[in-house]
Enzyme design. Structure first.
Site, PDB file in Angstrom:
ATOM      1  N   SER A   1       0.757  -1.316   0.105  1.00  0.00           N
ATOM      2  CA  SER A   1      -0.047   0.312  -0.243  1.00  0.00           C
ATOM      3  C   SER A   1       1.264   1.338  -0.029  1.00  0.00           C
ATOM      4  O   SER A   1       1.955   1.003   0.738  1.00  0.00           O
ATOM      5  CB  SER A   1      -0.868   0.543   1.389  1.00  0.00           C
ATOM      6  OG  SER A   1      -1.190   1.357   1.496  1.00  0.00           O
TER       7      SER A   1
ATOM      8  N   TYR B   1      -2.516  -1.111  10.625  1.00  0.00           N
ATOM      9  CA  TYR B   1      -2.788  -0.944   8.392  1.00  0.00           C
ATOM     10  C   TYR B   1      -1.130  -0.226   8.025  1.00  0.00           C
ATOM     11  O   TYR B   1      -0.669  -1.827   7.009  1.00  0.00           O
ATOM     12  CB  TYR B   1      -3.404  -0.756   8.344  1.00  0.00           C
ATOM     13  CG  TYR B   1      -3.892  -0.468   7.115  1.00  0.00           C
ATOM     14  CD1 TYR B   1      -4.504  -1.918   6.010  1.00  0.00           C
ATOM     15  CD2 TYR B   1      -3.188  -0.038   5.907  1.00  0.00           C
ATOM     16  CE1 TYR B   1      -4.461  -1.986   4.630  1.00  0.00           C
ATOM     17  CE2 TYR B   1      -3.769  -0.233   4.476  1.00  0.00           C
ATOM     18  CZ  TYR B   1      -4.198  -1.252   4.301  1.00  0.00           C
ATOM     19  OH  TYR B   1      -4.274  -1.059   2.724  1.00  0.00           O
TER      20      TYR B   1
END
Ligand SMILES: NC(=O)c1ccc[n+]([C@@H]2O[C@H](COP(=O)([O-])OP(=O)(O)OC[C@H]3O[C@@H](n4cnc5c(N)ncnc54)[C@H](OP(=O)(O)O)[C@@H]3O)[C@@H](O)[C@H]2O)c1
Length: 254
Positions: free
Chosen positions: A141, A154
Protein backbone atom coordinates in the site's frame (compact mmCIF):
# COMPACT_ATOMS: atom_id res chain seq x y z
CA UNK A 1 1.76 -9.43 -21.25
CA UNK A 2 1.02 -13.14 -21.21
CA UNK A 3 0.70 -15.75 -18.47
CA UNK A 4 0.06 -18.52 -20.97
CA UNK A 5 0.39 -21.94 -19.32
CA UNK A 6 1.17 -20.51 -15.86
CA UNK A 7 -0.49 -21.52 -12.60
CA UNK A 8 -1.36 -18.66 -10.23
CA UNK A 9 -2.66 -18.55 -6.66
CA UNK A 10 -4.36 -15.25 -5.72
CA UNK A 11 -5.40 -14.59 -2.13
CA UNK A 12 -8.41 -12.37 -1.55
CA UNK A 13 -9.64 -13.17 -5.05
CA UNK A 14 -13.31 -12.76 -4.17
CA UNK A 15 -13.44 -8.96 -4.30
CA UNK A 16 -11.82 -5.74 -5.49
CA UNK A 17 -8.20 -5.88 -6.63
CA UNK A 18 -7.89 -9.66 -6.17
CA UNK A 19 -10.99 -10.36 -8.25
CA UNK A 20 -9.83 -8.02 -11.04
CA UNK A 21 -6.43 -9.77 -10.96
CA UNK A 22 -7.99 -13.23 -11.21
CA UNK A 23 -10.07 -12.20 -14.22
CA UNK A 24 -7.11 -10.52 -15.97
CA UNK A 25 -4.84 -13.52 -15.30
CA UNK A 26 -7.55 -15.81 -16.72
CA UNK A 27 -7.75 -13.64 -19.86
CA UNK A 28 -3.97 -13.80 -20.23
CA UNK A 29 -3.82 -17.61 -20.20
CA UNK A 30 -3.20 -18.57 -16.57
CA UNK A 31 -5.02 -21.24 -14.59
CA UNK A 32 -6.01 -19.64 -11.30
CA UNK A 33 -6.69 -20.68 -7.74
CA UNK A 34 -8.47 -17.95 -5.79
CA UNK A 35 -8.89 -17.79 -2.03
CA UNK A 36 -11.26 -15.95 0.27
CA UNK A 37 -13.77 -16.61 3.01
CA UNK A 38 -16.93 -16.22 0.94
CA UNK A 39 -17.72 -19.41 -0.99
CA UNK A 40 -20.57 -17.74 -2.89
CA UNK A 41 -18.35 -14.93 -4.17
CA UNK A 42 -15.55 -17.43 -4.85
CA UNK A 43 -17.89 -19.48 -7.05
CA UNK A 44 -18.79 -16.34 -9.05
CA UNK A 45 -15.13 -15.55 -9.69
CA UNK A 46 -14.39 -19.15 -10.72
CA UNK A 47 -17.29 -19.03 -13.15
CA UNK A 48 -16.11 -15.68 -14.59
CA UNK A 49 -12.58 -17.10 -15.05
CA UNK A 50 -14.01 -20.15 -16.82
CA UNK A 51 -16.01 -17.85 -19.11
CA UNK A 52 -12.63 -16.43 -20.14
CA UNK A 53 -11.40 -19.92 -21.06
CA UNK A 54 -9.30 -20.55 -17.94
CA UNK A 55 -9.24 -23.40 -15.46
CA UNK A 56 -10.08 -22.05 -12.01
CA UNK A 57 -10.71 -23.26 -8.47
CA UNK A 58 -11.81 -21.60 -5.25
CA UNK A 59 -10.10 -22.46 -1.97
CA UNK A 60 -11.97 -21.26 1.13
CA UNK A 61 -9.71 -20.07 3.93
CA UNK A 62 -9.65 -17.48 6.70
CA UNK A 63 -6.12 -16.08 6.64
CA UNK A 64 -6.57 -14.89 10.21
CA UNK A 65 -5.64 -18.50 11.05
CA UNK A 66 -1.98 -19.19 10.17
CA UNK A 67 -2.57 -22.95 9.95
CA UNK A 68 -4.50 -22.54 6.66
CA UNK A 69 -1.47 -21.25 4.69
CA UNK A 70 0.49 -24.45 4.05
CA UNK A 71 -2.66 -26.39 2.97
CA UNK A 72 -3.52 -23.61 0.47
CA UNK A 73 -0.22 -24.16 -1.34
CA UNK A 74 -0.57 -27.96 -1.05
CA UNK A 75 -4.12 -27.89 -2.45
CA UNK A 76 -3.03 -25.73 -5.39
CA UNK A 77 -0.15 -28.11 -6.15
CA UNK A 78 -2.46 -31.13 -5.79
CA UNK A 79 -4.84 -29.64 -8.38
CA UNK A 80 -2.41 -28.07 -10.87
CA UNK A 81 0.91 -29.87 -10.11
CA UNK A 82 2.96 -26.65 -10.06
CA UNK A 83 2.79 -23.04 -8.89
CA UNK A 84 4.29 -20.27 -11.00
CA UNK A 85 2.79 -17.15 -9.44
CA UNK A 86 1.65 -16.29 -5.92
CA UNK A 87 -0.21 -13.00 -5.41
CA UNK A 88 -0.49 -12.08 -1.72
CA UNK A 89 -3.42 -9.71 -2.10
CA UNK A 90 -5.85 -10.42 0.76
CA UNK A 91 -5.83 -7.62 3.29
CA UNK A 92 -7.79 -6.07 6.08
CA UNK A 93 -7.81 -2.56 7.52
CA UNK A 94 -9.30 -0.81 10.52
CA UNK A 95 -9.53 2.96 10.56
CA UNK A 96 -8.11 3.46 14.05
CA UNK A 97 -5.27 5.51 15.47
CA UNK A 98 -2.75 4.16 17.98
CA UNK A 99 -4.84 4.85 21.10
CA UNK A 100 -8.08 3.55 19.57
CA UNK A 101 -6.73 0.31 18.05
CA UNK A 102 -7.92 -2.75 19.98
CA UNK A 103 -5.70 -5.79 20.51
CA UNK A 104 -8.09 -7.78 18.32
CA UNK A 105 -7.81 -5.28 15.43
CA UNK A 106 -4.02 -5.19 15.71
CA UNK A 107 -3.59 -8.97 15.71
CA UNK A 108 -6.11 -9.47 12.88
CA UNK A 109 -4.24 -7.03 10.62
CA UNK A 110 -0.89 -8.58 11.55
CA UNK A 111 -2.19 -12.09 10.78
CA UNK A 112 -3.87 -11.34 7.44
CA UNK A 113 -1.52 -8.64 6.12
CA UNK A 114 1.89 -9.97 7.26
CA UNK A 115 1.88 -13.47 8.75
CA UNK A 116 -0.16 -15.03 5.94
CA UNK A 117 1.99 -13.51 3.14
CA UNK A 118 5.13 -14.73 4.93
CA UNK A 119 3.87 -18.30 5.46
CA UNK A 120 2.34 -18.56 1.98
CA UNK A 121 5.48 -17.16 0.35
CA UNK A 122 7.70 -19.56 2.29
CA UNK A 123 5.67 -22.58 1.18
CA UNK A 124 5.38 -21.28 -2.38
CA UNK A 125 9.13 -20.62 -2.56
CA UNK A 126 9.84 -24.22 -1.52
CA UNK A 127 7.73 -25.47 -4.43
CA UNK A 128 9.04 -22.85 -6.88
CA UNK A 129 12.66 -23.67 -6.01
CA UNK A 130 12.05 -27.32 -6.87
CA UNK A 131 10.43 -26.27 -10.17
CA UNK A 132 13.28 -23.90 -11.05
CA UNK A 133 11.58 -20.55 -10.46
CA UNK A 134 8.47 -18.46 -10.03
CA UNK A 135 7.14 -15.02 -9.19
CA UNK A 136 5.64 -13.68 -5.96
CA UNK A 137 3.74 -10.38 -6.00
CA UNK A 138 2.77 -8.76 -2.70
CA UNK A 139 0.02 -6.17 -2.59
CA UNK A 140 1.28 -3.61 -0.08
CA UNK A 141 0.00 0.00 0.00
CA UNK A 142 1.03 3.63 -0.28
CA UNK A 143 0.46 3.48 3.49
CA UNK A 144 3.48 1.17 3.74
CA UNK A 145 5.59 4.01 2.35
CA UNK A 146 4.18 6.97 4.25
CA UNK A 147 2.33 7.66 7.49
CA UNK A 148 -1.33 8.67 7.76
CA UNK A 149 -3.50 9.79 10.64
CA UNK A 150 -5.86 7.29 12.23
CA UNK A 151 -4.68 4.01 10.65
CA UNK A 152 -1.54 3.05 12.60
CA UNK A 153 -1.56 -0.74 12.63
CA UNK A 154 -2.43 -1.00 8.92
CA UNK A 155 0.50 1.30 8.05
CA UNK A 156 2.80 -0.88 10.17
CA UNK A 157 1.67 -4.09 8.47
CA UNK A 158 2.07 -2.68 4.96
CA UNK A 159 5.56 -1.39 5.79
CA UNK A 160 6.38 -4.93 6.95
CA UNK A 161 5.17 -6.39 3.65
CA UNK A 162 7.48 -4.05 1.74
CA UNK A 163 10.46 -5.18 3.79
CA UNK A 164 9.38 -8.83 3.44
CA UNK A 165 9.42 -8.26 -0.33
CA UNK A 166 12.94 -6.85 -0.36
CA UNK A 167 14.39 -9.45 2.02
CA UNK A 168 12.78 -12.41 0.24
CA UNK A 169 13.84 -11.06 -3.16
CA UNK A 170 17.47 -11.32 -2.02
CA UNK A 171 17.02 -14.71 -0.32
CA UNK A 172 15.32 -16.26 -3.34
CA UNK A 173 17.26 -14.52 -6.14
CA UNK A 174 19.50 -17.47 -6.91
CA UNK A 175 16.51 -19.85 -6.98
CA UNK A 176 14.97 -18.00 -9.95
CA UNK A 177 12.15 -16.67 -7.78
CA UNK A 178 11.35 -12.98 -8.21
CA UNK A 179 9.60 -11.19 -5.35
CA UNK A 180 8.06 -7.77 -5.97
CA UNK A 181 5.36 -5.55 -4.50
CA UNK A 182 2.69 -3.21 -5.79
CA UNK A 183 1.70 -0.25 -3.61
CA UNK A 184 -1.82 0.87 -4.58
CA UNK A 185 -3.06 4.28 -3.54
CA UNK A 186 -6.78 5.08 -3.25
CA UNK A 187 -8.60 2.37 -5.24
CA UNK A 188 -12.38 2.11 -5.51
CA UNK A 189 -13.17 -1.21 -3.79
CA UNK A 190 -15.28 -2.40 -0.89
CA UNK A 191 -12.29 -1.76 1.39
CA UNK A 192 -12.15 1.92 0.42
CA UNK A 193 -15.92 2.33 0.79
CA UNK A 194 -15.75 0.77 4.29
CA UNK A 195 -12.87 3.07 5.23
CA UNK A 196 -14.86 6.13 4.08
CA UNK A 197 -17.97 5.03 6.03
CA UNK A 198 -15.89 4.23 9.17
CA UNK A 199 -14.67 7.83 9.13
CA UNK A 200 -18.28 9.04 9.17
CA UNK A 201 -18.53 10.26 5.56
CA UNK A 202 -21.05 9.40 2.87
CA UNK A 203 -19.48 7.41 0.02
CA UNK A 204 -19.91 10.32 -2.41
CA UNK A 205 -18.41 12.95 -0.06
CA UNK A 206 -15.62 10.65 1.14
CA UNK A 207 -14.54 9.68 -2.37
CA UNK A 208 -14.63 13.32 -3.50
CA UNK A 209 -12.36 14.31 -0.59
CA UNK A 210 -9.92 11.51 -1.37
CA UNK A 211 -9.91 12.32 -5.08
CA UNK A 212 -8.93 15.87 -4.32
CA UNK A 213 -5.83 14.64 -2.45
CA UNK A 214 -4.57 12.46 -5.33
CA UNK A 215 -2.23 14.41 -7.65
CA UNK A 216 -3.96 13.09 -10.78
CA UNK A 217 -7.33 13.96 -9.19
CA UNK A 218 -9.11 10.66 -9.35
CA UNK A 219 -9.50 7.36 -7.51
CA UNK A 220 -7.93 4.32 -9.19
CA UNK A 221 -9.74 1.21 -10.38
CA UNK A 222 -9.04 -2.41 -9.35
CA UNK A 223 -8.25 -3.14 -13.01
CA UNK A 224 -5.43 -0.57 -13.00
CA UNK A 225 -3.80 -2.37 -10.06
CA UNK A 226 -4.41 -5.77 -11.67
CA UNK A 227 -2.35 -4.63 -14.68
CA UNK A 228 0.56 -3.61 -12.41
CA UNK A 229 0.35 -7.02 -10.69
CA UNK A 230 0.26 -8.75 -14.09
CA UNK A 231 3.45 -6.97 -15.14
CA UNK A 232 5.32 -8.15 -12.03
CA UNK A 233 3.89 -11.68 -12.36
CA UNK A 234 4.77 -12.03 -16.04
CA UNK A 235 8.08 -12.62 -17.79
CA UNK A 236 7.89 -8.99 -19.02
CA UNK A 237 9.37 -8.02 -15.65
CA UNK A 238 12.12 -10.66 -15.84
CA UNK A 239 14.85 -8.32 -14.46
CA UNK A 240 12.67 -6.93 -11.63
CA UNK A 241 13.06 -8.35 -8.16
CA UNK A 242 12.74 -6.50 -4.86
CA UNK A 243 10.90 -3.75 -6.74
CA UNK A 244 8.28 -1.66 -4.97
CA UNK A 245 5.94 -0.35 -7.67
CA UNK A 246 3.70 2.56 -6.69
CA UNK A 247 0.35 2.66 -8.51
CA UNK A 248 -1.23 5.58 -6.70
CA UNK A 249 -1.83 8.50 -9.04
CA UNK A 250 1.25 10.24 -7.62
CA UNK A 251 0.28 10.18 -3.92
CA UNK A 252 3.65 9.01 -2.60
CA UNK A 253 5.64 11.14 -5.05
CA UNK A 254 3.87 14.20 -3.63
N1 LIG B 1 -8.59 -0.26 -1.95
C1 LIG B 1 -7.56 0.49 -1.67
O1 LIG B 1 -7.67 1.74 -1.70
C2 LIG B 1 -6.23 -0.14 -1.32
C3 LIG B 1 -5.12 0.73 -1.20
C4 LIG B 1 -3.89 0.18 -0.89
C5 LIG B 1 -3.76 -1.17 -0.69
N2 LIG B 1 -4.83 -1.99 -0.80
C6 LIG B 1 -4.63 -3.42 -0.57
O2 LIG B 1 -5.14 -4.15 -1.66
C7 LIG B 1 -5.51 -5.46 -1.24
C8 LIG B 1 -6.90 -5.78 -1.74
O3 LIG B 1 -7.81 -4.87 -1.15
P1 LIG B 1 -9.20 -4.43 -1.82
O4 LIG B 1 -9.23 -2.95 -1.80
O5 LIG B 1 -9.40 -5.16 -3.11
O6 LIG B 1 -10.20 -4.92 -0.67
P2 LIG B 1 -11.57 -5.76 -0.68
O7 LIG B 1 -12.40 -5.43 -1.86
O8 LIG B 1 -12.12 -5.54 0.69
O9 LIG B 1 -11.03 -7.26 -0.82
C9 LIG B 1 -10.30 -7.86 0.21
C10 LIG B 1 -10.09 -9.33 -0.11
O10 LIG B 1 -9.34 -9.91 0.96
C11 LIG B 1 -10.04 -11.03 1.43
N3 LIG B 1 -9.88 -11.15 2.89
C12 LIG B 1 -10.05 -10.18 3.81
N4 LIG B 1 -9.87 -10.70 5.04
C13 LIG B 1 -9.60 -12.03 4.87
C14 LIG B 1 -9.33 -13.09 5.77
N5 LIG B 1 -9.34 -12.94 7.10
N6 LIG B 1 -9.09 -14.32 5.24
C15 LIG B 1 -9.11 -14.50 3.91
N7 LIG B 1 -9.35 -13.53 3.01
C16 LIG B 1 -9.61 -12.31 3.49
C17 LIG B 1 -11.50 -10.81 1.07
O11 LIG B 1 -12.13 -12.06 0.86
P3 LIG B 1 -13.43 -12.57 1.68
O12 LIG B 1 -14.26 -11.36 2.00
O13 LIG B 1 -14.08 -13.56 0.76
O14 LIG B 1 -12.84 -13.22 2.86
C18 LIG B 1 -11.39 -10.07 -0.26
O15 LIG B 1 -11.29 -10.98 -1.32
C19 LIG B 1 -5.37 -5.45 0.29
O16 LIG B 1 -4.16 -6.05 0.69
C20 LIG B 1 -5.37 -3.98 0.62
O17 LIG B 1 -4.70 -3.72 1.85
C21 LIG B 1 -6.07 -1.50 -1.12
Amino acid sequence: MSLHGKIALITGGTSGIGKATALLFAERGAAVAVTGRSAARGAEVVSACEDRGAEAIFLAADLGDPSVCKPLIEDTLARFERLDVLVNNAGVTHAAGTLETTDEQYFEQLAVNVTAPFLLSREAARAMKTQGGGAIVNVASDLGLRGEKGITAYCATKGAVIQLTRAMAIDQAEDGIRVNAVCPGEIHTEMLERAVRDRGHSIADGLAMLEDRVPIKRIGTPEEIARAILFLASDDSSFCTGAILSADGGSVAR
